[in-house]
Motif scaffolding. Structure first.
Motif, short mmCIF file in Angstrom:
data_model
loop_
_atom_site.label_atom_id
_atom_site.label_comp_id
_atom_site.label_asym_id
_atom_site.label_seq_id
_atom_site.Cartn_x
_atom_site.Cartn_y
_atom_site.Cartn_z
N ASN A 1 63.37 27.29 97.31
CA ASN A 1 64.69 27.87 97.14
C ASN A 1 65.65 27.11 98.04
N ASN B 1 71.00 21.10 90.35
CA ASN B 1 70.58 20.47 91.59
C ASN B 1 70.13 19.03 91.31
N GLN C 1 75.26 28.17 86.10
CA GLN C 1 74.70 27.43 87.23
C GLN C 1 74.99 25.94 87.12
N ASP D 1 70.76 25.51 89.94
CA ASP D 1 71.20 25.16 91.29
C ASP D 1 70.52 25.98 92.39
N LYS D 2 69.41 26.67 92.03
CA LYS D 2 68.75 27.52 93.02
C LYS D 2 67.44 26.93 93.56
N TYR D 3 66.72 26.21 92.72
CA TYR D 3 65.38 25.75 93.09
C TYR D 3 65.22 24.25 92.88
N ASN E 1 58.19 32.90 89.40
CA ASN E 1 59.61 32.60 89.29
C ASN E 1 60.08 32.86 87.86
N LYS F 1 68.88 27.22 98.28
CA LYS F 1 69.97 28.00 98.86
C LYS F 1 69.52 28.77 100.09
N GLU F 2 68.31 29.31 100.02
CA GLU F 2 67.80 30.12 101.14
C GLU F 2 66.82 29.36 102.03
#
Length: 568
Positions: free
Chosen positions: A251, A348, A345, A238-240, A263, A253-254
């Motif tokens: 990313n 996504n 996680q 769920d980060k990338y 990575n 989230k950011e």
């Protein structure tokens, strides 16, 4: 397929031909006739390249959907097979000056090349006078202007907009149902769980129908193989999210770009295939296999699992069913790195706001660009999208209590003929633009995207029973329960000028990653892998990859400001 998709299997069950229209061989008549009235228009035949070596249908008017298009616009597409790498072909066509009339261009860097070379026609006047296109893609048009320095519109894109109810690009892994049953339907998710499962399965079944059983097969010989799907476990958490086969990942989230090779999930992804190799579970021919070669192996059920190419699953299962081997059919399952599973996680569900991988343009070689855009404009209407994706009312679908439902004729054809979709004309006109979303009636444009409809008749009985035995409510159950919508925004549309210093460095980064991949996978031990990995990273860091990452983030910031201006 991003990576991706080369075959671009977007809407479940809809055949998407990777096509691009060829210049020459077109008979055009008077432009500017009223759409839907072809009585005064001469036949306009557009030759179209197809990645299929032997297309099932040669001309669009040999299909029911194509006949409707011909009756309304007197336009026919003719498929011409081609071989080789598509991006190489795009570059060769551009260099030779032999521009097709309407062209699918793969990724933003080549879009920019075609625009800079003057090969693409601006579409602004056509759009301004359009009946449907401007309203249908109002939000996206601002994004589609991004590749051009002059702010004009030179392209549209396929398979956008998207929503999670109709679109799940969940290209993970498919596993044979007989071995799942033998092991009591284990809950597979981490890469380690797959290694243990496959070791046990291949020991129990060393041969399949007289041939050596293969563990995992993958089409690494494709242009999107080593470059895209080998490291892509980074996107399974769920980060990338994936934004292409370049040197960066996004990313979510950011909301920033980061280096792909550095990575940690990329390393875990490559390590997974190295573990498969060490255990004798990776088909050695995966390094030289194309998609079609992988397809032949899984059509026989020889492989215990196949990686990423989930669009092949339904055709493969139908083939195995007809061959009398339903026990060898496959179910699609999720996969995550060990770290992702340990961290709990989510997954996504990447929804592309823009899809530059499937960019479409009308070139300066078009005999009658206005007439072409009239068809594009109509295709973007509700009537056009329903024809494109649901087919012909009464033949492919009917209305029951105000809802579209598939006809028995469609169900029978789809089940009994693996080429049914192509023969009906589904996918033939996708180059004109289709939406992976819901129609105004609240149903998906493609009824096959409705998970209940899809499962009702695309899943064979053994596959449906397997999902039930695993405790799944439907074939997308895990993804619906564990998925998180992840719109890409502008990320997948950001590209560095390939001729710039950062662009040249970016190419070297990708080339080094691809060149090193086979050696990393073939490491004979964990220690050897780590030594090989450190050697690659040392070479990689010497390229100063961070300057490329910084440039991507700089461009993202700039483009966000530009889009704001376009919208205002």
């Amino acid at each position: 397929m991003t990576v991706l998709k080369k075959v671009t299997a977007i809407a479940a069950g809809v055949l998407l031909l990777v096509v691009t229209a060829c210049s020459g061989g077109s008979d055009t008549g008077n432009a500017g006739q009223k759409p839907g009235d072809s009585s005064s228009q001469e036949l306009y035949t557009i030759k179209v390249l197809s990645s299929a070596a032997n297309p099932i249908v040669k001309k669009s008017d040999e299909t029911p959907i194509g006949k409707v298009i011909k009756d309304k616009f007197n336009i026919v597409f003719e498929l011409i097979p081609y071989t080789g790498n598509y991006r190489d072909k795009l570059n060769m066509m551009l260099a030779s000056g032999d521009y097709p009339e309407i062209l699918r261009v793969e990724r933003q860097d080549l879009v920019m090349k075609y625009i800079s070379a003057g090969a693409a026609l601006p579409l602004d006047d056509f759009v301004e006078n359009s009946t449907y296109f401007k309203d249908s893609f109002q939000e996206l048009i601002s994004y589609w202007r991004m590749p051009a320095n002059d702010g004009k519109l030179y392209k549209w894109e396929m398979a956008v907009p998207q929503d999670v109810n109709n679109f799940c690009e969940c290209n993970d892994i498919a596993v044979r149902i007989d071995v799942l049953k033998e092991q009591g339907y284990p809950k597979l998710l981490s890469t380690d769980s797959y290694i243990a499962f496959l070791k046990k399965a291949i020991a129990a079944q060393p041969t399949t129908n007289g041939k050596k059983t293969l563990g995992v097969v993958a089409p690494f010989a494709e242009s999107w193989g080593m470059a895209g799907i080998l490291p892509i476990l980074y996107e399974k958490g769920d980060k990338y999210i994936a934004i292409g086969n370049e040197g960066v990942v996004f990313n979510i989230k950011e909301q920033k770009f980061e280096d792909m090779l550095l990575n940690p999930y990329t390393k875990e992804s490559i390590q997974f295939f190295n573990k498969l190799y060490q255990e004798g579970l990776l088909d050695n021919e995966s390094f030289t296999d194309t998609y079609n070669q992988v397809l032949e192996k899984i059509k026989s059920g020889q492989a215990l699992a196949f990686y990423y190419t989930m669009w092949a699953k339904d055709v493969v299962n139908n083939t195995l069913e007809k061959a009398g081997h339903p026990e060898l059919e496959y179910v699609q399952l999720p996969i995550q790195t060990n770290t992702m599973v340990e961290e709990g996680q989510k997954k996504n569900l990447r929804l592309e706001t823009v899809r530059p991988f499937d960019s479409i343009m009308i070139t300066k070689e078009a005999k009658d660009p206005k007439r072409i855009f009239e068809l594009v404009d109509w295709i973007s209407s509700e009537e056009g999208q329903l024809l494109l994706q649901s087919g012909i009312e009464g033949m492919h679908y009917k209305k029951v209590d105000g809802k579209r439902v598939l006809t028995d004729e469609f169900k029978k054809g789809y089940k009994e003929d693996v080429d049914y979709m192509a023969k009906q004309g589904f996918g033939f006109f996708n180059i004109l633009g289709f939406k992976a979303a819901s129609a105004k009636d609240g149903q998906p444009y493609s009824l096959l995207s409705d998970i209940n409809v899809h499962d009702e008749f695309t899943l064979t009985a053994p596959v449906a029973e397997t999902y039930k035995a695993m405790g799944w409510e439907n074939s997308r159950d895990w993804y619906l329960k564990n998925g998180v919508p992840a719109p890409t925004g502008l990320a997948s549309g950001v590209i560095i000028d390939p001729a710039s210093p950062e662009g040249l460095t970016s190419q070297k980064m990708v080339e080094l990653r691809i060149k090193s991949s086979a050696n990393l996978i073939r490491s004979k031990s964990d220690a050897e892998f780590e030594a090989n990995w450190q050697a690659v990273i040392e070479q990689y860091q010497a390229l100063n990859p961070q300057k490329v990452v910084d440039k991507y983030n700089e461009l993202l910031k700039e483009q966000l400001e530009i889009v704001k201006k376009f919208k205002n």
